[in-house]
Enzyme design. Structure first.
Site, PDB file in Angstrom:
ATOM      1  N   ASP A  21       0.824  -1.207   0.000  1.00  0.00           N
ATOM      2  CA  ASP A  21       0.000   0.000   0.000  1.00  0.00           C
ATOM      3  C   ASP A  21       0.862   1.263   0.000  1.00  0.00           C
ATOM      4  O   ASP A  21       1.851   1.346   0.743  1.00  0.00           O
ATOM      5  CB  ASP A  21      -0.857  -0.024   1.278  1.00  0.00           C
ATOM      6  CG  ASP A  21      -1.801   1.146   1.375  1.00  0.00           C
ATOM      7  OD1 ASP A  21      -2.741   1.198   0.575  1.00  0.00           O
ATOM      8  OD2 ASP A  21      -1.596   2.010   2.253  1.00  0.00           O
ATOM      9  N   GLU A  66       1.470  -0.570  -5.063  1.00  0.00           N
ATOM     10  CA  GLU A  66       0.505   0.476  -5.416  1.00  0.00           C
ATOM     11  C   GLU A  66       1.320   1.688  -5.865  1.00  0.00           C
ATOM     12  O   GLU A  66       1.632   2.574  -5.083  1.00  0.00           O
ATOM     13  CB  GLU A  66      -0.378   0.853  -4.228  1.00  0.00           C
ATOM     14  CG  GLU A  66      -1.516   1.766  -4.665  1.00  0.00           C
ATOM     15  CD  GLU A  66      -2.117   2.619  -3.547  1.00  0.00           C
ATOM     16  OE1 GLU A  66      -3.193   3.193  -3.778  1.00  0.00           O
ATOM     17  OE2 GLU A  66      -1.505   2.741  -2.464  1.00  0.00           O
TER      18      GLU A  66
HETATM   19  C1  GLC Z   1      -3.905   3.396  -0.404  1.00  0.00           C
HETATM   20  C2  GLC Z   1      -5.181   2.583  -0.313  1.00  0.00           C
HETATM   21  C3  GLC Z   1      -6.283   3.489   0.147  1.00  0.00           C
HETATM   22  C4  GLC Z   1      -5.934   3.997   1.529  1.00  0.00           C
HETATM   23  C5  GLC Z   1      -4.582   4.695   1.493  1.00  0.00           C
HETATM   24  C6  GLC Z   1      -4.075   4.899   2.880  1.00  0.00           C
HETATM   25  O1  GLC Z   1      -3.962   4.350  -1.377  1.00  0.00           O
HETATM   26  O2  GLC Z   1      -5.439   1.981  -1.550  1.00  0.00           O
HETATM   27  O3  GLC Z   1      -7.514   2.843   0.178  1.00  0.00           O
HETATM   28  O4  GLC Z   1      -6.913   4.896   1.965  1.00  0.00           O
HETATM   29  O5  GLC Z   1      -3.600   3.926   0.841  1.00  0.00           O
HETATM   30  O6  GLC Z   1      -3.659   3.665   3.425  1.00  0.00           O
END
Ligand code: GLC
Length: 610
Positions: free
Chosen positions: A263, A325
């Site tokens: 993440d 991500e």
């Molecule tokens: C990432 C996740 C999102 C979350 C953020 C903070 O972007 O995909 O859903 O709110 O991180 O952890």
């Protein structure tokens, strides 16, 4: 929601400017592991020598919304376990489960308070083990979401850290004394946040709105939080933090997970000098001045961590995978996340450049073509991972949809997702054409971004509504009449039970393409050559193997019928006769030539060359 608007804006301007299979040894190693579970479904394609993830379809599950097994209105792990048969039938190779660890659920699990347990709302560790074991029986691997940028403020790590400046964990988070409230050149966001004569050290803005610096009277300091104030950022400059986080990852690797989705991974580090971000003009949905993210995202230091992480994960057998991500400005930056030529970082950083371009996306043939070529030629032969849908953005069917042909457009996006060489990442409900159902009243909003930004920013609830299984009560998601988010009205017709009986449904289209991707050697291993490259209405390419198998794919990205003639000889493909493998246009079902073929609006056509 446009989760990373600043980043996406950066992406766009940057683009405008330039923009082993399991070896016998590994199998033996798995068999001899001191685990009861091993790796779910570790046997995919031992013949080709490719790791499993190279040809995989990875399916994202938002656990609150997939299947409720105990009637409390919230999805859970046993619910996912019950649906393994469905996942296998669809043809997915792995599921990525959004965070299911103990959490105050301020950001629905992305605020972890304990990295080595399961939130009681979702089940127990024993339920998790059952899920992995059931996945193994169905050839569905389990990838977990690992949140390393921040924890919950209710994590014992943070509670200790915030208790005093002398606590051994104080330096686990990013603390700062702030600067004097009468310092020259303060920005509005700094002035707004004065405590004990101090203001935040810079003009940074939280992705979730407001200043990312929160004052703690007990230590007379601010801590940094890129997201909500309940999500304090870990201090990755402290090696003890890395050790604690790697230990948490090992905990799950030892339980048999196939890898992690990392993440917000580009944001682990911040500028050590805490320099002001350049302002980029205007204000965001929360009313803050827009700023860049050059000092808060994608700092070079992160790559050292990722290399060490890759080496740690590589000590486990079974091709465990690291997925990132990675919202990045261009393909050159994406390549760095693979480790460039050394290929020693992530196996699969997400390519957000193709399918995640803000709320008003366009079926831009030239851009798709250029980008699909770039990721073939400019990432040192690493494996691309493409994605159109996730839990942070309005569903692709609505972002790309024109309101008239949304179903055809969803099928077209699926065609691209499953027929290039890329690993495919999809999101629950995408295979049904589930629409985004945005709350209409603030009191119904659950997502913190919607609560902070209402009414301009309505948050991400719309893409997180319960999975639509049946036309029955609560869409078959739960027995509880009150589900954590309401069941969208669309469930009566858009659901698994109905769509599995309709040959032309979204669900059957997804199944067919995933099956083709698995069974056609051209789609599986063939090189990809773009066709008809001056045509900016129809995207077409051929996938061909050295042994003569070839599949041509054509997608009409416009609302008008378009006639094409495709010449595959330049790609080294000999035949001219074709056989339709999949199409959503009745008129193309028996077409047998590549010359003068008329594609109806938004039609997709997949053929083998005979
Ligand atoms: C990432 C996740 C999102 C979350 C953020 C903070 O972007 O995909 O859903 O709110 O991180 O952890």
């Amino acid at each position: 929601m446009d989760l990373y608007p600043a980043r996406q804006r950066l992406c766009r301007s940057a683009r405008a400017l330039r923009r082993s299979a399991i070896t016998a040894l590994a199998v033996a190693a798995i068999a001899s592991l001191p685990l009861t579970l091993g790796i779910a479904g570790a046997q995919t394609n031992p013949a080709s020598g490719d790791p499993w993830w190279k040809h995989a379809v990875v399916y994202e599950i938002y656990p609150r919304s997939f299947q409720d097994s105990n009637g409390d209105g919230v999805g859970d792990l046993n619910g996912i376990t019950q649906r393994m048969g469905y996942l296998q039938g669809l043809g997915v190779d792995a599921i990525w489960i959004a965070p299911m660890y103990p959490s105050p659920q301020k950001d629905f699990g992305y605020d972890i308070s304990d990295y080595e347990a399961v939130d009681p709302q979702y089940g127990t560790l024993a339920d998790f083990d059952k899920l992995v074991a059931e996945g193994k029986k169905h050839d569905v691997r389990v990838v977990l979401d690992m949140v390393l940028n921040h924890t919950s403020d209710k994590s014992q790590w943070f509670i200790d850290s915030a208790s005093s400046r002398t606590n051994p964990k104080h330096d686990w988070y990013v603390w700062n004394d702030g600067i004097a409230a009468d310092s020259p050149g303060l920005t509005a966001i700094q002035k707004k946040n004065e405590h004990e004569g101090k203001v935040p050290p810079n003009n940074w803005v939280s992705i979730f709105g407001g200043t990312p610096w929160e004052w703690v009277p007990a230590v007379h300091q601010f801590y940094y939080h890129e997201f909500e104030k309940e999500q304090p950022d870990l201090n990755w400059r402290n090696p003890v933090v890395e050790k604690a986080c790697f230990d948490a990852m090992r905990f799950w690797l030892d339980r048999g997970v196939a890898g992690f989705r990392l993440d917000a991974i580009p944001t682990l580090f911040e500028d050590p000098q805490l320099r002001n971000e350049p302002e980029t003009g205007g204000t965001n949905a929360y009313g803050d001045a827009n700023v860049s993210d050059i000092y808060t995202s994608n700092l070079p230091e992160v790559h050292d961590v990722i290399r060490r992480m890759r080496a740690m994960v590589a000590t486990y057998p079974g091709d465990r995978v690291l997925i990132g991500e990675t919202y990045l400005p261009n393909t050159a930056e994406l390549d760095k996340w693979y480790g460039g030529e050394a290929k020693d970082e992530l196996q699969l950083p997400m390519d957000m450049l193709i399918g995640m371009n803000g709320d008003h996306a366009k079926l831009d043939v030239a851009k798709f073509r250029q980008h699909l070529e770039e990721v073939q030629t400019q990432v040192h032969g690493s494996q691309p991972l493409i994605v159109f849908d996730n839990h942070d953005n309005m569903r692709a069917i609505d972002r790309y949809g024109d309101g008239v042909h949304n179903g055809d457009i969803n099928k077209l996006l699926a065609t691209m997702l499953f027929t290039t060489k890329a690993t495919a990442l999809m999101y629950y409900g995408e295979e049904l054409g589930m629409p985004t159902t945005v709350p209409t009243r603030k009191e119904d909003v659950r997502d913190p971004t919607g609560l902070n930004g209402w009414p301009k920013e309505k948050g991400r609830d719309g893409e997180r509504t319960p999975m639509q299984w049946t036309p029955g009560p609560q869409a078959g998601f739960s027995t509880n009449p009150k589900t954590w988010l309401p069941i969208p009205a669309s469930y009566k017709t858009i659901n698994v039970a109905v769509e599995s009986k309709e040959p032309d449904s979204q669900l059957e289209w997804f199944k067919k393409l995933i099956e083709l991707r698995r069974t056609s050697s051209a789609l599986r291993d063939g090189k990809m050559t773009m066709l008809d490259t001056s045509n900016n209405d129809v995207l077409s390419y051929v996938r061909s193997t050295g042994s003569g198998a070839a599949v041509v794919v054509a997608m009409n990205c416009t609302a008008e019928a378009k006639t094409i003639s495709l010449d595959v000889s330049g790609a080294g493909v000999a035949g001219t006769k074709v056989k339709t493998l999949a199409t959503d246009a009745v008129s193309l079902k028996s077409t047998s030539t590549l010359t003068n073929v008329t594609l109806p609006p938004f039609a997709s056509w997949v053929v083998s060359v005979e």
